[in-house]
Design a protein around this motif. Structure first.
Motif, mmCIF file in Angstrom:
data_model
loop_
_atom_site.group_PDB
_atom_site.id
_atom_site.type_symbol
_atom_site.label_atom_id
_atom_site.label_comp_id
_atom_site.label_asym_id
_atom_site.label_seq_id
_atom_site.Cartn_x
_atom_site.Cartn_y
_atom_site.Cartn_z
ATOM 1 N N ASP A 208 36.229 -58.085 -11.884
ATOM 2 C CA ASP A 208 35.647 -57.739 -10.583
ATOM 3 C C ASP A 208 35.666 -56.218 -10.429
ATOM 4 O O ASP A 208 36.419 -55.535 -11.119
ATOM 5 N N GLY A 209 34.849 -55.713 -9.535
ATOM 6 C CA GLY A 209 34.937 -54.296 -9.181
ATOM 7 C C GLY A 209 34.165 -53.386 -10.115
ATOM 8 O O GLY A 209 34.301 -52.172 -10.053
ATOM 9 N N PHE A 210 33.366 -53.939 -11.005
ATOM 10 C CA PHE A 210 32.516 -53.098 -11.848
ATOM 11 C C PHE A 210 31.077 -53.188 -11.329
ATOM 12 O O PHE A 210 30.714 -54.151 -10.649
ATOM 13 N N ASN A 211 30.308 -52.148 -11.670
ATOM 14 C CA ASN A 211 28.907 -52.180 -11.237
ATOM 15 C C ASN A 211 28.017 -52.840 -12.273
ATOM 16 O O ASN A 211 27.079 -53.551 -11.947
ATOM 17 N N ARG A 212 28.312 -52.542 -13.542
ATOM 18 C CA ARG A 212 27.452 -53.081 -14.594
ATOM 19 C C ARG A 212 28.318 -53.392 -15.817
ATOM 20 O O ARG A 212 29.037 -52.519 -16.318
ATOM 21 N N LEU A 213 28.218 -54.634 -16.252
ATOM 22 C CA LEU A 213 29.007 -55.070 -17.410
ATOM 23 C C LEU A 213 28.063 -55.320 -18.577
ATOM 24 O O LEU A 213 27.036 -55.992 -18.414
ATOM 25 N N MET A 214 28.404 -54.779 -19.741
ATOM 26 C CA MET A 214 27.575 -55.047 -20.924
ATOM 27 C C MET A 214 28.409 -55.839 -21.937
ATOM 28 O O MET A 214 29.488 -55.402 -22.348
ATOM 29 N N ASP A 215 27.883 -57.003 -22.351
ATOM 30 C CA ASP A 215 28.562 -57.832 -23.356
ATOM 31 C C ASP A 215 27.879 -57.564 -24.701
ATOM 32 O O ASP A 215 26.739 -57.990 -24.925
ATOM 33 N N VAL A 216 28.569 -56.845 -25.562
ATOM 34 C CA VAL A 216 27.982 -56.453 -26.858
ATOM 35 C C VAL A 216 28.273 -57.558 -27.881
ATOM 36 O O VAL A 216 29.432 -57.973 -28.039
ATOM 37 N N ASP A 235 25.419 -56.226 -11.982
ATOM 38 C CA ASP A 235 24.467 -56.146 -13.095
ATOM 39 C C ASP A 235 25.118 -56.574 -14.400
ATOM 40 O O ASP A 235 26.213 -56.111 -14.727
ATOM 41 N N LEU A 236 24.407 -57.376 -15.153
ATOM 42 C CA LEU A 236 24.943 -57.851 -16.436
ATOM 43 C C LEU A 236 23.931 -57.540 -17.530
ATOM 44 O O LEU A 236 22.740 -57.835 -17.366
ATOM 45 N N ILE A 237 24.404 -56.930 -18.623
ATOM 46 C CA ILE A 237 23.506 -56.659 -19.754
ATOM 47 C C ILE A 237 24.119 -57.306 -20.986
ATOM 48 O O ILE A 237 25.329 -57.220 -21.209
ATOM 49 N N LEU A 238 23.276 -57.929 -21.776
ATOM 50 C CA LEU A 238 23.746 -58.475 -23.049
ATOM 51 C C LEU A 238 23.051 -57.720 -24.165
ATOM 52 O O LEU A 238 21.847 -57.467 -24.090
ATOM 53 N N PHE A 239 23.827 -57.343 -25.179
ATOM 54 C CA PHE A 239 23.218 -56.707 -26.348
ATOM 55 C C PHE A 239 23.527 -57.574 -27.559
ATOM 56 O O PHE A 239 24.692 -57.928 -27.803
ATOM 57 N N ASP A 240 22.497 -57.933 -28.300
ATOM 58 C CA ASP A 240 22.709 -58.712 -29.534
ATOM 59 C C ASP A 240 21.473 -58.542 -30.400
ATOM 60 O O ASP A 240 20.498 -57.891 -29.991
ATOM 61 N N LEU A 241 21.501 -59.108 -31.580
ATOM 62 C CA LEU A 241 20.338 -59.037 -32.466
ATOM 63 C C LEU A 241 19.108 -59.573 -31.728
ATOM 64 O O LEU A 241 19.243 -60.471 -30.879
ATOM 65 N N LEU A 273 23.420 -48.163 -28.148
ATOM 66 C CA LEU A 273 23.603 -49.183 -27.108
ATOM 67 C C LEU A 273 23.032 -48.662 -25.791
ATOM 68 O O LEU A 273 23.074 -47.460 -25.531
ATOM 69 N N PRO A 274 22.521 -49.567 -24.943
ATOM 70 C CA PRO A 274 22.047 -49.135 -23.631
ATOM 71 C C PRO A 274 23.181 -48.458 -22.857
ATOM 72 O O PRO A 274 24.334 -48.858 -22.981
ATOM 73 N N LYS A 275 22.846 -47.419 -22.092
ATOM 74 C CA LYS A 275 23.868 -46.735 -21.293
ATOM 75 C C LYS A 275 23.858 -47.275 -19.873
ATOM 76 O O LYS A 275 22.949 -47.994 -19.484
ATOM 77 N N GLY A 276 24.854 -46.895 -19.109
ATOM 78 C CA GLY A 276 24.853 -47.230 -17.686
ATOM 79 C C GLY A 276 25.880 -48.278 -17.298
ATOM 80 O O GLY A 276 26.106 -48.507 -16.111
ATOM 81 N N ALA A 277 26.501 -48.935 -18.302
ATOM 82 C CA ALA A 277 27.527 -49.929 -17.953
ATOM 83 C C ALA A 277 28.848 -49.198 -17.709
ATOM 84 O O ALA A 277 29.148 -48.217 -18.385
ATOM 85 N N ASP A 278 29.633 -49.682 -16.737
ATOM 86 C CA ASP A 278 30.975 -49.106 -16.572
ATOM 87 C C ASP A 278 32.044 -50.008 -17.195
ATOM 88 O O ASP A 278 33.225 -49.676 -17.177
ATOM 89 N N ALA A 279 31.621 -51.130 -17.762
ATOM 90 C CA ALA A 279 32.553 -51.973 -18.513
ATOM 91 C C ALA A 279 31.794 -52.646 -19.660
ATOM 92 O O ALA A 279 30.622 -53.001 -19.503
#
Ligand SMILES: CC(C)=CCC/C(C)=C/CC/C(C)=C/C=C/C(C)=C/C=C/C=C(C)/C=C/C=C(C)/C=C/C=C(C)/C=C/CC(C)(C)O
Ligand code: SAM
Length: 388
Positions: A208-216, A235-241, A273-279
């Motif tokens: 909790d308490g994050f603005n944008r989470l990226m799951d690599v 905001d949630l971002i996923l990075f994968d193939l 990797l995309p930028k802008g995630a704080d976690a």
């Protein structure tokens, strides 16, 4: 790959004592005596049983595989049943059904009742509660094919393994060129086995308490869907193939999350990797990779996070009390057959995190550390390349 060990002092008193102990334990006359002497008998019996279990492990695993293939556990979900009533549903003769049920009872997968019927055993009930384990058992057919020649595997004589085909990114020169068919099966397996992992990570660190989470390396998005259900991170971002990211995109759309979760396709060793995630989360990702590649991933994550950004690393880790057979035997050979990677101790992972520019590392306790441990760290204010 190997961790620092203290230099061996050869020929010391300890070595001589250890050699004497080992010679004594290996001596058949000692074994015979110890098996009969009241004070040593319990240890001798335990070790006989432990060695027998090692000899028979494949048979036990295949008994479980037969139960899974024949869907025995769901057949017992609604209460005890007799052999004769089960046999047609198992598509076995009554004698064969009885043989399987006795074997399963010996392994606590089912329980034999006094009236001759069978009910779920404690481990069969655990299987029913964890459908992901069933998926794992099914895919073990490939692991066991590769393990038919363990020495060849160790000597690197078997490059065309079943697991290397199943996890093609482990050895691919260009993982970005993989297509949907090549990633669909492993992504489904990861999804099926993700819920225990996600629960444990989010119970230990609610995100909790994050603005944008990226799951690599986020697979088909199962972890981020669990995050979306529990935490307020907007905001949630996923990075994968690319083909895996496509699966995730579809799963987010199906879950009505398209406005909150997006999937970016790329190859971590090639694209930034995309930028802008704080976690950032790395769930069951680092142990797939040898040290050089794992370092590259950590540096890429550090580069994508702002100073103070949070990184979670969650996976099975070596050195967990009681966990050595899982990390060092099971995953040791599994990852060898797959073609890259190894499990690491938290101490080693902390070193690698520090090298990549992370600090304030801590380890929130997870419920099932045998399966998942978690390291949480913060990106340092400045990034310097500390790689030795
Ligand atoms: C009610 C009364 C009377 C008493 C209560 C008694 C009591 C406390 C009972 C406990 C009941 C309970 C809560 C049982 C729970 C059991 C559970 C949660 C069992 C879970 C088992 C999980 C297993 C066996 C997991 C297996 C996982 C495997 C094989 C994972 C393989 C992973 C792979 C291959 C990953 C690959 C990824 C890669 C390539 C390495 O990156
Ligand atoms: C073992 S799976 C874990 C998936 C998910 N995090 C989970 O725990 O279920 C590893 C993931 O890393 C992804 N992956 C492997 N190599 C990659 C690369 N070079 N770039 C991006 N993703 C990669 C795979 O496609 C896969 O989804």
């Amino acid at each position: 790959m190997t961790e620092a060990v203290l230099p061996e002092r050869r020929g010391g008193l300890r070595d001589r004592l250890a050699a004497w102990r080992d010679r004594t334990l290996a001596d058949p006359r000692f074994q015979r005596w110890a098996s009969g002497f009241p004070l040593t008998r319990p240890v001798a019996r335990r070790r006989t049983r432990a060695l027998f279990d090692l000899c028979a492990g494949f048979v036990y695993a295949q008994t479980l595989a037969a139960c899974v293939e024949l869907k025995l556990f769901p057949l017992l979900r609604n209460g005890p049943r007799s052999t004769d009533s089960l046999a047609p549903d198992l598509r076995l003769s009554p004698a064969a059904a009885e043989r399987l049920l006795k074997a399963a009872a010996a392994l606590e997968l089912v329980s034999a009742r006094r009236d001759g019927r069978w009910s779920l055993g404690p481990l069969g009930a655990a299987m029913l509660g964890n459908p992901g384990v069933e998926a794992m058992v099914r895919h073990h057919a490939m692991l066991y094919r590769d393990m038919a020649d363990p020495v060849g595997l160790l000597r690197g004589e078997r490059r065309e393994t079943a697991l290397a085909s199943y996890w093609p990114y482990a050895r691919a020169d260009d993982p970005a060129a993989l297509d949907r068919d090549q990633v669909a099966d492993y992504s489904a397996l990861m999804s099926a086995s993700q819920h225990l992992v996600a629960e444990d990570v989010l119970d230990a660190f609610p995100l909790d308490g994050f603005n944008r989470l990226m799951d690599v390396g986020g697979g088909d998005g199962t972890f981020l869907r669990a995050v979306a259900a529990r935490s307020a991170t907007p905001d949630l971002i996923l990075f994968d193939l690319p083909p895996v990211a496509a699966l995730a995109r579809e799963s987010f759309a199906k879950a009505g999350l398209s406005d909150r979760a997006r999937a970016v396709g790329g190859t971590i060793f090639r694209e930034p990797l995309p930028k802008g995630a704080d976690a950032v989360t790395l769930i069951r990702v680092l142990h797939d990779h040898d040290d050089a590649a794992a370092r590259t991933i950590l540096r890429a994550v550090a580069g994508a996070l702002p100073p103070g950004g949070t990184l979670l690393v969650a996976e099975p880790m070596s050195g967990t009390p009681g966990g050595a057979p899982i990390t060092d035997a099971y995953f040791g050979f599994y990852l060898l057959a797959m073609g890259s990677g190894h499990t690491r101790t938290p101490v080693r992972l902390r070193e690698m995190l520090r090298e990549a520019g992370f600090g304030a590392i801590r380890e929130p306790r997870t419920r099932r550390p045998l399966m998942t441990r978690l390291l949480v760290s913060r990106r340092n204010d400045t990034l310097t390349d500390n790689t030795p």
